[in-house]
Motif scaffolding. Structure first.
Motif, PDB file in Angstrom:
ATOM      1  N   LEU A  15       0.831  -1.205   0.000  1.00 12.59           N
ATOM      2  CA  LEU A  15       0.000   0.000   0.000  1.00 12.59           C
ATOM      3  C   LEU A  15       0.868   1.258   0.000  1.00 12.59           C
ATOM      4  N   PHE A  16       1.887   1.246   0.828  1.00 17.32           N
ATOM      5  CA  PHE A  16       2.802   2.388   0.928  1.00 17.32           C
ATOM      6  C   PHE A  16       3.524   2.612  -0.400  1.00 17.32           C
ATOM      7  N   GLU A  17       4.056   1.551  -0.981  1.00 17.14           N
ATOM      8  CA  GLU A  17       4.795   1.670  -2.232  1.00 17.14           C
ATOM      9  C   GLU A  17       3.916   2.221  -3.350  1.00 17.14           C
ATOM     10  N   ALA A  18       2.706   1.715  -3.452  1.00  9.23           N
ATOM     11  CA  ALA A  18       1.800   2.188  -4.507  1.00  9.23           C
ATOM     12  C   ALA A  18       1.548   3.678  -4.362  1.00  9.23           C
ATOM     13  N   GLU A  19       1.327   4.117  -3.134  1.00  8.32           N
ATOM     14  CA  GLU A  19       1.072   5.545  -2.907  1.00  8.32           C
ATOM     15  C   GLU A  19       2.302   6.384  -3.236  1.00  8.32           C
TER      16      GLU A  19
END
Length: 137
Positions: A15-19
Motif C-alpha cells: 500500500l505504501f509503495e503504490a502511494e
C-alpha cells in the motif's frame, strides 16, 4: 514473527509503495503476484488484506476521515494511513481476526515504521472504528 504479522507488514509495504510511486494498488498487487520482487511470493493473507482494503476503499477512507478529529487523510503519515486502512478492514470486514488483535498489529506496524506519535494516534483511531463498527457493517 507470526505468519499473519509478516503478511500484514507485506500488505502495508505494498500500500505504501503504490502511494509513493503514484500507481494503482490493484495493478501493483497483480504485478507482484505474477512476478514477485523477492524470493518469497506475497503471503496469501497479504493478498487478502490488500484486496479487502481495495474492495472497501471508499468506505474505509470515509470512516477514517470522519473520525480522525482534525486530521485529513492527506495530513497523516503515509505509513499510518496504510496501517489504518488495513486495521479498519480487519476490524469491520474480517471476522476471523479478533478486533483487539487487529488494533494491536496495526499499532505494532507503525511503532516499528513510523513516527513516535503514530502508535497512540493509530490506537485511538482504530479504537473509535471499533466503537462504531455496528454502524459500518
Amino acid at each position: 514473527m507470526a505468519a499473519r504479522t509478516k503478511a500484514r507488514k507485506r500488505a502495508l509495504e505494498l500500500l505504501f509503495e503504490a502511494e509513493q510511486r503514484g500507481v494503482n494498488v490493484g495493478t501493483l498487487l497483480e504485478e507482484r503476484i505474477a512476478a514477485p520482487t523477492t524470493q518469497h511470493p506475497l503471503p496469501e493473507y497479504a493478498v487478502q488484506l490488500v484486496r479487502g482494503v481495495l474492495e472497501h476503499w471508499g468506505e474505509i477512507n470515509e470512516t477514517l476521515t470522519t473520525y480522525s478529529q482534525g486530521w485529513s487523510l492527506e495530513r497523516m503519515a503515509a505509513v499510518d494511513r496504510a496501517a489504518l486502512r488495513l486495521g479498519t478492514w480487519e476490524i469491520v470486514w474480517n471476522d476471523q481476526v479478533p478486533d483487539g488483535v487487529a488494533i494491536s498489529e496495526a499499532v505494532a506496524l507503525v511503532q516499528d515504521m513510523s513516527t513516535d506519535d503514530s502508535p497512540r494516534f493509530v490506537n485511538g483511531l482504530l479504537a473509535r472504528v471499533l466503537e462504531i463498527k455496528p454502524t459500518l457493517v
